[in-house]
Scaffold this active site. Sequence first.
Site, short mmCIF file in Angstrom:
data_model
loop_
_atom_site.label_atom_id
_atom_site.label_comp_id
_atom_site.label_asym_id
_atom_site.label_seq_id
_atom_site.Cartn_x
_atom_site.Cartn_y
_atom_site.Cartn_z
N ASN A 62 3.81 -7.33 12.82
CA ASN A 62 3.51 -5.86 13.33
C ASN A 62 3.97 -5.53 14.54
O ASN A 62 4.11 -6.19 15.46
CB ASN A 62 1.82 -5.93 13.36
CG ASN A 62 1.58 -4.48 12.68
OD1 ASN A 62 1.83 -3.35 13.49
ND2 ASN A 62 0.83 -4.11 11.79
N THR A 109 0.84 -3.20 8.57
CA THR A 109 -0.25 -2.35 8.03
C THR A 109 -1.52 -2.72 9.07
O THR A 109 -1.57 -3.70 9.87
CB THR A 109 -0.71 -2.94 6.77
OG1 THR A 109 -2.05 -2.24 6.50
CG2 THR A 109 -0.88 -4.31 6.73
N GLN A 153 0.97 -1.48 -0.24
CA GLN A 153 0.16 -0.07 0.09
C GLN A 153 0.89 1.29 -0.10
O GLN A 153 0.17 2.34 -0.12
CB GLN A 153 -0.91 0.11 1.09
CG GLN A 153 -1.86 -1.20 1.29
CD GLN A 153 -2.41 -1.36 2.69
OE1 GLN A 153 -3.47 -0.72 3.34
NE2 GLN A 153 -1.57 -2.10 3.63
N HIS A 202 -1.54 1.40 -4.17
CA HIS A 202 -2.04 2.73 -3.94
C HIS A 202 -1.26 3.69 -5.07
O HIS A 202 -1.05 4.76 -4.72
CB HIS A 202 -1.78 3.28 -2.64
CG HIS A 202 -3.23 2.57 -1.59
ND1 HIS A 202 -2.98 2.73 -0.21
CD2 HIS A 202 -4.09 1.92 -1.86
CE1 HIS A 202 -3.75 2.03 0.19
NE2 HIS A 202 -4.51 1.51 -0.84
P1 OAD Z 1 -1.10 2.75 9.23
O1 OAD Z 1 -0.43 3.94 9.79
O2 OAD Z 1 -2.73 2.65 9.33
O3 OAD Z 1 -0.62 1.30 10.09
C1 OAD Z 1 0.99 1.13 9.97
C2 OAD Z 1 0.83 -0.23 10.93
O4 OAD Z 1 2.19 -0.34 11.00
C3 OAD Z 1 0.46 -0.18 12.28
O5 OAD Z 1 -0.33 -1.09 12.50
C4 OAD Z 1 1.64 0.23 13.21
O6 OAD Z 1 1.20 -0.51 14.43
C5 OAD Z 1 2.58 -0.78 12.59
N1 OAD Z 1 3.98 -0.40 12.61
C6 OAD Z 1 4.66 0.96 12.95
N2 OAD Z 1 5.99 0.80 12.94
C7 OAD Z 1 6.24 -0.56 12.80
C8 OAD Z 1 7.24 -1.18 12.33
N3 OAD Z 1 8.47 -0.67 12.67
N4 OAD Z 1 7.29 -2.55 12.18
C9 OAD Z 1 6.28 -3.25 12.07
N5 OAD Z 1 4.92 -2.64 12.10
C10 OAD Z 1 5.14 -1.29 12.49
O7 OAD Z 1 -0.71 2.35 7.66
P2 OAD Z 1 -1.13 1.58 6.54
O8 OAD Z 1 -1.75 0.30 7.16
O9 OAD Z 1 -0.28 1.55 5.40
O10 OAD Z 1 -3.89 5.33 2.12
O11 OAD Z 1 -2.26 2.33 6.12
C11 OAD Z 1 -3.13 2.05 4.91
C12 OAD Z 1 -3.50 3.12 4.08
O12 OAD Z 1 -4.13 4.03 4.92
C13 OAD Z 1 -2.37 3.98 3.43
O13 OAD Z 1 -1.83 3.38 2.19
C14 OAD Z 1 -2.73 5.39 3.22
C15 OAD Z 1 -3.37 5.53 4.75
O14 OAD Z 1 -4.60 6.51 4.62
C16 OAD Z 1 -3.97 6.50 1.54
O15 OAD Z 1 -3.60 7.65 1.60
C17 OAD Z 1 -5.02 6.43 0.49
#
Ligand code: OAD
Length: 256
Positions: free
Chosen positions: A221, A196, A109, A127
């Site tokens: 995660n 994610t 993503q 995305h």
């Molecule tokens: P999020 O910010 O929603 O989630 C990030 C995830 O990574 C969370 O569950 C954190 O706990 C985890 N995390 C943080 N640091 C980490 C690390 N070092 N190792 C492993 N995990 C870690 O981001 P996405 O799930 O990517 O879309 O969000 C999905 C979409 O929402 C994005 O593509 C974007 C956003 O709005 C658009 O802009 C359309």
Amino acid sequence: MTNASSNLTRAAQMIADARSVVILTGAGVSAESGLATFRDPEEGHWSKYDPMQLATLDAFNADPELVTRWYHWRFTRARDVQPNPGHFAIGALQKHKTEQGQSLTLITQNVDGLHQRAGATSVVELHGSIYTWRCTKTQEECSIRELSFETVPIPSEHGGLMRPSVVWFGERIRYRQWSQSFTAVRNCDLFISVGTSGTVEPAASYLRDAKGHGAATLEINRDPTPNTGIVDVALQGPSGRILPLILSELGIESNQ
Ligand code: OAD
């Protein structure tokens, strides 16, 4: 053996046994490179900015200068950081699976291009990419490197404006990316979710979908997510630490 190390061994075994793997990544995989995630309560983009004012077509139409500047800033951040050991481990695992005559489809993503810089190929960028921009009128695409950001918004040659070729809220995933991920998710025997929050569709449904079609499931995660309770194995911690540990269990060298 502690619970954590036995789970690591189980995860490595699942990967060794799988012939067709899908890895889905989100912003967490790039966090250790220094890029902010979206939903972190302190550092996340959406804790500071309203997504409806930055990541929708309405937002772009209302204030194209603001949106252009924000995406250009995100591009410079992505360009100036380096892939981390998690990205490299995924690249090396994909190469290994391919050499074994097996498959690893990487769906991300993220729009930051870091997987490719760490050796991953045929990445399904669900995305879109911050490196590609397109004309709002003709949809013709170009590399961000062809654009000047001295005056923003950037007029296109055809009377439109140049916008990032990313998928905003309310927009459809492009057909090619949608169909590649749909097919891979339905046909994999192991689905791995990395970094994610599992909250944005369609990616949010992929793990359940793969599970429903009989795939084993693994989550890596830093924090628990809505998927943590339903996966076969959940490894909690930073992906830049856990993925290399899995690779060393498997005896695969990372190409960092
Ligand atoms: P999020 O910010 O929603 O989630 C990030 C995830 O990574 C969370 O569950 C954190 O706990 C985890 N995390 C943080 N640091 C980490 C690390 N070092 N190792 C492993 N995990 C870690 O981001 P996405 O799930 O990517 O879309 O969000 C999905 C979409 O929402 C994005 O593509 C974007 C956003 O709005 C658009 O802009 C359309």
